[in-house]
Every structure is written in C-alpha cells, then in structure tokens.
Design an enzyme around this catalytic site. Structure first.
Site, PDB file in Angstrom:
ATOM      1  N   ASN A  42       0.723  -1.230   0.005  1.00  0.00           N
ATOM      2  CA  ASN A  42       0.072  -0.019  -0.211  1.00  0.00           C
ATOM      3  C   ASN A  42       1.073   1.246  -0.079  1.00  0.00           C
ATOM      4  OD1 ASN A  42      -1.825   2.054   0.460  1.00  0.00           O
ATOM      5  ND2 ASN A  42      -2.534   1.301   2.491  1.00  0.00           N
ATOM      6  N   ARG A  68      -2.887  -2.125  -3.107  1.00  0.00           N
ATOM      7  CA  ARG A  68      -4.130  -1.306  -2.832  1.00  0.00           C
ATOM      8  C   ARG A  68      -3.969  -0.151  -3.896  1.00  0.00           C
ATOM      9  NH1 ARG A  68      -6.112   1.598   3.063  1.00  0.00           N
ATOM     10  NH2 ARG A  68      -8.189   2.014   1.859  1.00  0.00           N
ATOM     11  N   HIS A  81     -13.283   3.280   0.793  1.00  0.00           N
ATOM     12  CA  HIS A  81     -13.218   2.388   1.919  1.00  0.00           C
ATOM     13  C   HIS A  81     -13.853   1.118   1.412  1.00  0.00           C
ATOM     14  CE1 HIS A  81     -13.945   5.961   5.047  1.00  0.00           C
ATOM     15  NE2 HIS A  81     -12.366   5.449   4.855  1.00  0.00           N
ATOM     16  N   ARG A 105     -13.548  16.167   7.705  1.00  0.00           N
ATOM     17  CA  ARG A 105     -14.634  16.458   6.623  1.00  0.00           C
ATOM     18  C   ARG A 105     -16.027  16.714   7.006  1.00  0.00           C
ATOM     19  NH1 ARG A 105     -12.548  11.019   3.885  1.00  0.00           N
ATOM     20  NH2 ARG A 105     -10.480  11.408   4.333  1.00  0.00           N
ATOM     21  N   GLY A 165     -11.684   2.276  13.556  1.00  0.00           N
ATOM     22  CA  GLY A 165     -11.264   3.005  14.890  1.00  0.00           C
ATOM     23  C   GLY A 165     -12.378   3.171  15.916  1.00  0.00           C
ATOM     24  N   ILE A 166     -13.479   4.090  15.322  1.00  0.00           N
ATOM     25  CA  ILE A 166     -14.454   4.369  16.281  1.00  0.00           C
ATOM     26  C   ILE A 166     -15.343   3.166  16.437  1.00  0.00           C
ATOM     27  CG2 ILE A 166     -16.457   5.831  16.636  1.00  0.00           C
ATOM     28  CD1 ILE A 166     -14.902   8.187  15.058  1.00  0.00           C
ATOM     29  N   GLY A 167     -15.848   2.797  15.459  1.00  0.00           N
ATOM     30  CA  GLY A 167     -16.653   1.626  15.206  1.00  0.00           C
ATOM     31  C   GLY A 167     -16.175   0.339  16.264  1.00  0.00           C
ATOM     32  N   GLU A 206      -8.235  -4.631   5.651  1.00  0.00           N
ATOM     33  CA  GLU A 206      -8.243  -4.294   4.254  1.00  0.00           C
ATOM     34  C   GLU A 206      -7.178  -5.170   3.840  1.00  0.00           C
ATOM     35  OE1 GLU A 206      -9.335   0.096   3.653  1.00  0.00           O
ATOM     36  OE2 GLU A 206      -8.787  -0.654   5.748  1.00  0.00           O
TER      37      GLU A 206
HETATM   38  P1  ADP Z   1      -8.149   6.070   9.544  1.00  0.00           P
HETATM   39  O1  ADP Z   1      -7.681   4.870   9.236  1.00  0.00           O
HETATM   40  O2  ADP Z   1      -9.517   6.831   8.931  1.00  0.00           O
HETATM   41  O3  ADP Z   1      -7.327   7.153  10.055  1.00  0.00           O
HETATM   42  P2  ADP Z   1      -8.960   4.871  12.057  1.00  0.00           P
HETATM   43  O4  ADP Z   1      -9.913   3.668  11.641  1.00  0.00           O
HETATM   44  O5  ADP Z   1      -7.786   4.618  12.545  1.00  0.00           O
HETATM   45  O6  ADP Z   1      -8.967   6.142  11.208  1.00  0.00           O
HETATM   46  O7  ADP Z   1      -9.951   5.382  13.264  1.00  0.00           O
HETATM   47  C1  ADP Z   1      -9.361   6.886  14.082  1.00  0.00           C
HETATM   48  C2  ADP Z   1     -10.553   7.190  14.920  1.00  0.00           C
HETATM   49  O8  ADP Z   1     -10.873   6.219  15.959  1.00  0.00           O
HETATM   50  C3  ADP Z   1     -10.307   8.283  15.711  1.00  0.00           C
HETATM   51  O9  ADP Z   1     -11.272   9.510  15.714  1.00  0.00           O
HETATM   52  C4  ADP Z   1     -10.083   7.882  17.126  1.00  0.00           C
HETATM   53  O10 ADP Z   1     -10.416   8.862  17.959  1.00  0.00           O
HETATM   54  C5  ADP Z   1     -11.137   6.756  17.164  1.00  0.00           C
HETATM   55  N1  ADP Z   1     -10.747   5.785  18.433  1.00  0.00           N
HETATM   56  C6  ADP Z   1      -9.647   5.068  18.401  1.00  0.00           C
HETATM   57  N2  ADP Z   1      -9.882   4.538  19.743  1.00  0.00           N
HETATM   58  C7  ADP Z   1     -10.859   4.931  20.187  1.00  0.00           C
HETATM   59  C8  ADP Z   1     -11.575   4.818  21.532  1.00  0.00           C
HETATM   60  N3  ADP Z   1     -11.053   3.867  22.234  1.00  0.00           N
HETATM   61  N4  ADP Z   1     -12.717   5.385  21.794  1.00  0.00           N
HETATM   62  C9  ADP Z   1     -13.323   5.837  20.907  1.00  0.00           C
HETATM   63  N5  ADP Z   1     -12.747   6.291  19.721  1.00  0.00           N
HETATM   64  C10 ADP Z   1     -11.714   5.792  19.244  1.00  0.00           C
END
Ligand code: ADP
Length: 397
Positions: free
Chosen positions: A8, A92, A181, A241, A331-333, A384
């Site tokens: 990637n 990728r 994505h 965004r 990350g959030i999910g 991914e």
């Molecule tokens: P990307 O790959 O798009 O850069 P990620 O999938 O790594 O992003 O997600 C980053 C997001 O996940 C950030 O907003 C971060 O705050 C959130 N995040 C990571 N760990 C936690 C947590 N324990 N609780 C809430 N949010 C989290």
C-alpha cells in the site's frame, strides 16, 4: 508456499504485509517512511522478533521496494529464503474509474487506466502506480494484482450512483458516485455473513467509522449504496471532513470570505467535521472527553456526527427493503461502545436490541445484540490487507 505480499503506497510511504494464505496469518509487516526526503526509514516487524530498522537514504519507491524485499529475505530478520517464496503481490489502488470495476491482474492496459484516473485520485493514484512499477522492477515476472477502493461501490445501480446534474457530465467526465473504503466494506459485509451464519443474500449495513467515515448497504456482499461520492468528502461527518452539505453553501462562503473554490474545498476536507464543529479536535476521543465535561461545542459536534449516522442507517434500511445485520468497524466503530449503543438505541423501535455486556468489547468480532433482537448487530474488525490478499490469491491461483 502460499505467501501473498500486500503493498500500500502513499506519496512518501510504502506499507507492506506478507500473509501466509494457508492460515491467513501475517508473517511480517513493515513500513518505509520519508521516501524521497531526508531521513528515509524502513521498520520491519516479525511477530516474536525485535524490530529491524534500516535508515539508508531511499530516493524513490523503487529503492523503498528494494529495501522491503531485502528485509523480507534478510538472513537474520527475514521470513523467506528468496522471492520465490512469495507467490504474488497485491496492491491497494484508490481509483479505478469506470473502466476498472473489479480487482484484476496488472498489465499495461491496467497501468494506463490507473494513470488516466490520476485526476480522480490525485493524492493516491500516482503513488499507487509507483508502488506497482517498483515491485515490477524489483521482482520481475512476479504476478501483481490491483484491488481498488472503488470496486465495491461500482456494484451500485445507476439510480444510486448518478448525481441529478446534467447527464453530459457523466458522459464527458465520468462524474458519478464511486464510494471509498470499498475494500473495508467488502471485507466486513462478507465476514459478517460468515461469522454470523447469515443467509448468503443477507441485507447488511456496514458503518466504517474512523477518521474517515462511510456507511454502506449491501445484499450478499454486493453494494447497493454507499455514502462517499466522487471523492471521500460526501456522506457522514468525519474527523475533519464535512460530509453532506448544500453545494450553495460553498458559493455563499466564498463570496462572504473572499476565498476561491480551492480554499473552500480545503476547508471542507481539512477544517470541518468534528474539528470544525467542536473547535477541539478531529479525534473522536478528545471530543468525547469534552462531552463528558459538558463542553457545549463538543456535545454539538458529537450530536451532529451521531445523528448523521442514524439518518443514513434509516435511509439504507429502505434502500435495502429490510435489514438482517448492522456491523460497526474501524477506529471508532471497533472501540467506542457508547456510539454503538447510542446509534442502536435510536433503532429500538425497529426491534434492534443491544446487549450491554456483549457490547462491552473492543476490536474483536462479536455479536453485540441480544438473542431476540430482530436485526443482528456486530462489531467486526476490518482487515483491508487480508481482503487484498484474498483477492490476489483468487486471481493468481
Ligand atoms: P483512519 O484509518 O481513517 O485514519 P481509524 O480507523 O484509525 O482512522 O480511526 C481513528 C478514529 O478512531 C479516531 O477518531 C479515534 O479517536 C477513534 N478511536 C480510536 N480508539 C478509540 C476509542 N477507544 N474510543 C473512541 N474512539 C476511538
């Protein structure tokens, strides 16, 4: 020997993973940073071994790929004897435009189309192509496969992908919704069907909530709709965004603030979303800290973000004509149980019931709804690289 190398490339970086496809385990992974600038560095990681770091200058992606192959075959830190032990390479690539709608083996035509799509993915496609060519130079004769971030969204019907603007712009410039994505949505939507033992044509909504965020609706792993558009700016509220806005807002602000459209787009991409609304941070954790302290700006940002997710889920249930499962990823999910719970609370009237104990989990495939929930809800970590490796194996077997 059934090892697939996944690559990637960014404009100054090259990330890689070598995956043994017999058990889908990562044998080694690494990152080359600062390609073409002072301080080039390769960090190579093998489970159970100390990191191997190389700090030679690397002036381009060809030299970076050379360093990667050297690390993989190094007599002390390497994991394979020679390049013969790598069966194929999966790359990728951001954008395949309307001509490349599926993962495919690389040939001259494929490289030409990736080049044609430079204006659709100006930050990514040039670097992605450099990565392919660097691997071709360093490992001549090895099969290369490309997996596009747009492939999943190319499954949408015309009614979902067309913007209601004069049709000639689609014909002349291929202006349409592509969705991004895609590799993550493809992986998670298929994985949920397997993991949850769902019927093969299950209707699944995937919420990819990271710094960038998007949502998709699919039937049997085939995309029906997805929230990102011509670029990753459309749809959900993200770290920086805006997601959906009335396009007339752009003209209004440009006139008032005496800025041009490029600067406006920069604001929508880099200064909006959670950051713009909260004034605190683009990082969801920082904004949640603010929410806990009762900070009004943080609460406002959080509520707008969450409401947009709920609204899209509602719309996608109608687009699908029902819903068997909802999955949270990225990350959030994968980490934020409160967002998962809050969003699902809004869906209670549809028979969605979250199990608080099951939901108290992070980063691990889990059914988080109760046994009597009408729609199943999952946490499903995205992967991914593994999706790219599976596609590469499928096309080179
Ligand atoms: P990307 O790959 O798009 O850069 P990620 O999938 O790594 O992003 O997600 C980053 C997001 O996940 C950030 O907003 C971060 O705050 C959130 N995040 C990571 N760990 C936690 C947590 N324990 N609780 C809430 N949010 C989290």
């Amino acid at each position: 020997m059934n090892n697939i190398l996944v690559v990637n490339c960014g404009s100054s970086s090259l990330k890689y993973q070598l995956i043994n496809m017999d058990n889908e385990e990562v044998i080694a992974k690494g990152l080359v940073e600062r390609i073409g600038i002072d301080g080039s560095k390769l960090t190579h990681k093998v489970p159970g071994k100390e990191d191997y770091v190389v700090t030679n200058p690397m002036k381009d992606h060809v030299e970076a790929a050379n360093a990667m192959f050297n690390a993989l075959t190094d007599s002390t830190y390497g994991v394979v004897k020679s390049l013969d032990d790598i069966s194929a390479i999966g790359h990728r690539v951001l954008h395949g435009g309307i001509k490349l709608t599926e993962s495919t083996l690389v040939d001259q035509h494929v490289k030409d189309v990736i080049k044609e799509c430079f204006d659709l993915g100006p930050l990514h496609n040039p670097a992605n192509l450099m990565g392919i060519e660097a691997c071709e130079k360093n490992a001549p004769g090895k099969k290369n496969v490309v997996v596009f971030d747009t492939t999943f969204g190319m499954g949408m019907d015309e009614k979902a992908y067309l913007y209601a603007i004069p049709y000639e712009y689609y014909e002349k410039y291929s202006i349409r919704r592509y969705g991004f994505h895609g590799t993550s949505h493809m992986f998670v939507s298929r994985e949920v069907i397997k993991f949850g033992n769902l019927k093969p044509d299950a209707k699944v909504i995937v919420c990819h909530l990271g710094n960038g965020a998007s949502i998709s609706a699919s039937i049997g792993g085939k995309c029906v709709d997805t929230s990102m558009g011509l670029t990753p700016l459309e749809g959900l509220v993200m770290g920086t965004r805006s997601g959906d806005v009335d396009p007339a807002v752009l003209q209004f602000i440009c006139n008032k603030e005496k800025i041009d459209i490029n600067e406006m787009l920069n604001i929508l991409n880099k200064k909006s979303g959670l950051l713009g609304l909260s004034g605190i941070s683009s990082d969801c954790r920082d904004v949640e800290e603010g929410v806990k302290k009762g900070d009004k700006a943080a609460i406002r940002a959080f509520e707008v973000m969450q409401y947009r997710i709920e609204k899209y889920i509602g719309a996608y249930m109608v687009a699908l004509g029902g819903c068997d499962a909802i999955a949270f990823t990225a990350g959030i999910g994968e980490n934020d149980k409160d967002i998962r719970k809050n969003v699902c609370k809004k869906l209670e009237f549809l028979g969605v019931k979250i199990d608080e104990e099951r939901n108290n989990v992070r980063g691990k495939a889990t059914l988080i709804s109760t046994d009597d929930s009408k729609i199943k809800v999952f946490l499903m970590p995205t992967n991914e690289e593994l999706m790219i490796a599976r596609e590469t194996l499928r096309l080179t077997k």
